[in-house]
Design a protein around this motif. Structure first.
Motif, mmCIF file in Angstrom:
data_model
loop_
_atom_site.group_PDB
_atom_site.id
_atom_site.type_symbol
_atom_site.label_atom_id
_atom_site.label_comp_id
_atom_site.label_asym_id
_atom_site.label_seq_id
_atom_site.Cartn_x
_atom_site.Cartn_y
_atom_site.Cartn_z
ATOM 1 N N ILE A 377 29.750 47.535 34.050
ATOM 2 C CA ILE A 377 29.195 46.523 33.332
ATOM 3 C C ILE A 377 30.434 46.365 32.399
ATOM 4 N N ARG A 378 30.802 45.124 32.357
ATOM 5 C CA ARG A 378 31.867 44.523 31.499
ATOM 6 C C ARG A 378 31.542 43.481 30.419
ATOM 7 N N LEU A 379 32.639 43.343 29.596
ATOM 8 C CA LEU A 379 32.281 42.308 28.506
ATOM 9 C C LEU A 379 33.403 41.417 28.767
ATOM 10 N N GLU A 380 32.932 40.092 28.282
ATOM 11 C CA GLU A 380 33.848 38.925 28.296
ATOM 12 C C GLU A 380 33.737 37.897 27.261
ATOM 13 N N ALA A 381 34.613 37.683 26.503
ATOM 14 C CA ALA A 381 34.661 36.773 25.295
ATOM 15 C C ALA A 381 34.841 35.292 25.873
ATOM 16 N N GLY A 382 34.001 34.276 25.626
ATOM 17 C CA GLY A 382 34.468 32.924 26.044
ATOM 18 C C GLY A 382 35.945 32.556 25.367
ATOM 19 N N ALA A 390 29.361 34.739 24.487
ATOM 20 C CA ALA A 390 29.798 36.184 24.936
ATOM 21 C C ALA A 390 28.921 36.431 26.112
ATOM 22 N N ARG A 391 29.743 37.469 26.890
ATOM 23 C CA ARG A 391 28.993 37.798 28.352
ATOM 24 C C ARG A 391 29.165 39.020 28.562
ATOM 25 N N GLY A 439 19.464 30.777 24.212
ATOM 26 C CA GLY A 439 20.397 29.987 23.941
ATOM 27 C C GLY A 439 21.513 30.244 24.979
ATOM 28 N N GLY A 440 21.304 31.028 25.960
ATOM 29 C CA GLY A 440 22.191 31.501 26.914
ATOM 30 C C GLY A 440 22.051 31.057 28.304
ATOM 31 N N ASP A 441 22.310 31.977 29.185
ATOM 32 C CA ASP A 441 22.227 31.647 30.675
ATOM 33 C C ASP A 441 22.567 32.971 31.451
ATOM 34 N N LEU A 442 21.849 33.033 32.778
ATOM 35 C CA LEU A 442 22.217 34.113 33.744
ATOM 36 C C LEU A 442 22.606 33.277 34.958
ATOM 37 N N THR A 443 23.689 33.605 35.448
ATOM 38 C CA THR A 443 24.332 32.925 36.697
ATOM 39 C C THR A 443 24.767 34.287 37.553
ATOM 40 N N VAL A 444 25.211 33.836 38.832
ATOM 41 C CA VAL A 444 25.981 34.994 39.757
ATOM 42 C C VAL A 444 26.936 34.405 40.441
ATOM 43 N N LEU A 456 25.329 37.509 32.312
ATOM 44 C CA LEU A 456 24.506 37.225 31.112
ATOM 45 C C LEU A 456 25.256 36.748 30.006
ATOM 46 N N GLU A 457 24.842 35.370 29.758
ATOM 47 C CA GLU A 457 25.938 34.598 28.643
ATOM 48 C C GLU A 457 24.811 34.351 27.430
ATOM 49 N N VAL A 458 25.391 34.777 26.303
ATOM 50 C CA VAL A 458 24.507 34.592 24.920
ATOM 51 C C VAL A 458 25.344 33.956 23.941
ATOM 52 N N PRO A 459 24.867 33.489 22.667
ATOM 53 C CA PRO A 459 25.462 33.074 21.971
ATOM 54 C C PRO A 459 26.557 34.029 21.142
ATOM 55 N N ALA A 460 27.882 33.591 20.922
ATOM 56 C CA ALA A 460 28.789 34.672 20.279
ATOM 57 C C ALA A 460 28.314 35.010 18.665
ATOM 58 N N ASP A 461 28.743 35.758 18.244
ATOM 59 C CA ASP A 461 28.543 35.960 16.813
ATOM 60 C C ASP A 461 29.731 35.979 15.871
#
Length: 481
Positions: A377-382, A390-391, A439-444, A456-461
């Motif tokens: 489970i990893r994090l990734e900033a756009g 934010a992912r 306000g995000g998305d879920l892709t594969v 899993l992508e959602v708006p960054a803060d």
């Protein structure tokens, strides 16, 4: 009441027409209390209750050996149960050859695990707590728990004990071991409630958090009453927001009873019958999961559905999802690799919905990955045009997906030809709907034989402390088969 006296060395008790113990000698009274019962109260020893019920129902004297556990001891006794003459009368209970021996350490652990499984199935309110017993998420069933759930939702971050009454004068905060198994009073509910706390494994000796379950011995009086105050929209007719709780109650009890039989807590049982009970429990769990998924589907498809965005830390949510599913992963020999302590990725989203999506993604990764593999489970900033995102990435070493399957996997009821895996084909559909509602998305991203990466992508803060992309490790790639 003309009842023969118990012979010397015999333990005697009397039950009424509702299978409640109304009087009992010291040994059986103590066992009744240790098993969570009351005196007077419904017989709490499953094996004894079964014999008493049969004797009263058929009007016959029955005798057999019973076995019971009270959490620390294994008890064996010869029981004779004879119905007492009279309408709605109970039974005389005689126990002889009473023997008690300490449980082996592994037996005690197994009994505790089984108690946890049964409590989780019976629970009408579940909540996730942090290490300080502060409320993180809450879900409840039953009309008399609605006010409590609403108060806990409005009070996220406060100790759960602030929302219930604990009998006696106790200085707060109480240690979780003192609260586990204790009685609590729920405002607005006339039923009696018991709290069960299940610690989540931490890095040290102290738990990193808890799962809280509130269990009642009484069914809500309105469990079979479906409100008719307004017409039920067409979209609610498949399961419905009102029908789902009615289905959950009997299904949960079927599962709990089957698990009790399977684990032989109610007494010795032939292996074939234990296997039958396991099949019943598995089928009940599958059906209950389907009810939950259908209910969730109808919620996210409702015209008025919306989420409650807040400032959250995706790293913290990911670590909690991994903690919740840690036991399931270890049972399959799978290693979960969540974000490290100190990693942070602020985002704007609803905490419990993000947690719901991540639990679904990690559950799928565990279900479809081979034994002795790893899930990351990893994090990734756009960056660039995607700097507002934010992912969280869940990567596995499973069989992967073809390009055609990647387009189908998020469709409703789509299981890609799999059967017998306990899935409903709704989890990813619901998860994508939730992600887009936030306000995000879920892709594969996947390829056959190379595992899968669900993103899993959602708006960054940007209102929180600035994130340092260099401090975030790149998403781990699964080993190729």
């Amino acid at each position: 009441m003309n009842v023969p006296m118990a012979s010397p060395g015999t333990i005697r008790a009397i039950s009424d027409g509702a299978d409640c113990l109304v009087s009992a000698d010291k040994a059986i009274a103590a066992l009744q209390l240790r098993c969570g019962g009351e005196l007077p109260g419904t017989i709490a020893v499953p094996a004894l209750l079964e014999v008493v019920r049969k004797a009263r129902r058929y009007g016959l004297k029955l005798a057999r050996t019973i076995q019971a556990q009270d959490g620390s001891s294994a008890i064996t006794a010869w029981v004779e149960v004879e119905p007492i003459a009279g309408e709605d009368a109970g039974c005389e209970i005689l126990l002889r050859n009473w023997q008690s021996a300490p449980l082996a350490a592994e037996d005690a652990a197994e009994a505790e695990e089984r108690r946890g499984e049964i409590d989780r199935h019976f629970a009408e309110l579940t909540a996730r707590l942090d290490a300080g017993q502060r409320v993180l998420t809450v879900e409840a069933e039953g009309p008399d728990l609605a006010a409590l759930a609403a108060a806990m939702e409005a009070g996220f971050g406060r100790p759960w004990t602030d929302f219930v009454a604990i009998p006696g004068n106790h200085q707060q905060p109480m240690h979780w071991r003192l609260l586990d198994g204790g009685e609590v009073a729920v405002p607005g509910s006339t039923r009696s409630w018991r709290a069960s706390l299940f610690p989540q494994q931490g890095l040290g000796e102290e738990p990193a958090g808890f799962e809280l379950c509130l269990v009642s011995r009484d069914l809500p009086t309105s469990v079979l009453e479906v409100p008719r105050s307004k017409p039920v929209p067409a979209r609610d007719r498949l399961v419905g927001r009102e029908i789902a709780p009615v289905l959950r109650q009997p299904l949960a009890r079927i599962i709990a009873n089957a698990e009790t039989i399977r684990s032989r807590l109610a007494g010795p049982l032939a292996e074939d019958y234990a296997n039958y009970a396991a099949d019943i429990a598995a089928a009940g769990q599958h059906l209950l999961a389907l009810v939950e998924d259908l209910s969730d589907m109808e919620v996210v498809e409702a015209d008025d559905f919306s989420t409650a965005p807040d400032r959250i830390d995706l790293a913290d949510v990911a670590r909690q999802a991994a903690g919740i599913l840690g036991v399931r992963a270890r049972e399959k020999g799978i290693t979960l690799d969540p974000p490290r302590a100190g990693e942070s990725l602020p985002a704007i989203a609803e905490f419990r919905r993000v947690l719901q999506v991540l639990i679904n993604l990690v559950t799928n990764a565990i279900r479809y990955s081979p034994e002795d593999s790893q899930v990351w489970i990893r994090l990734e900033a756009g960056d660039g045009e995607e700097s507002g995102r934010a992912r969280v990435i869940v990567a596995d070493q499973g069989p992967g997906l073809s390009e055609a399957d990647q387009a189908r996997v998020f469709e409703k009821f789509e299981r890609l030809g799999r059967s017998g895996d306990g899935g409903s084909g709704l989890g990813l559909y619901i998860s994508r709907r939730l992600a887009r509602a936030m306000g995000g998305d879920l892709t594969v991203e996947a390829a056959p034989g190379q595992g899968a990466r669900f993103i899993l992508e959602v708006p960054a803060d940007f209102g929180s402390a600035e994130t340092d992309e260099g401090a975030l490790p790149p998403p781990a790639e699964p080993d190729q088969h």
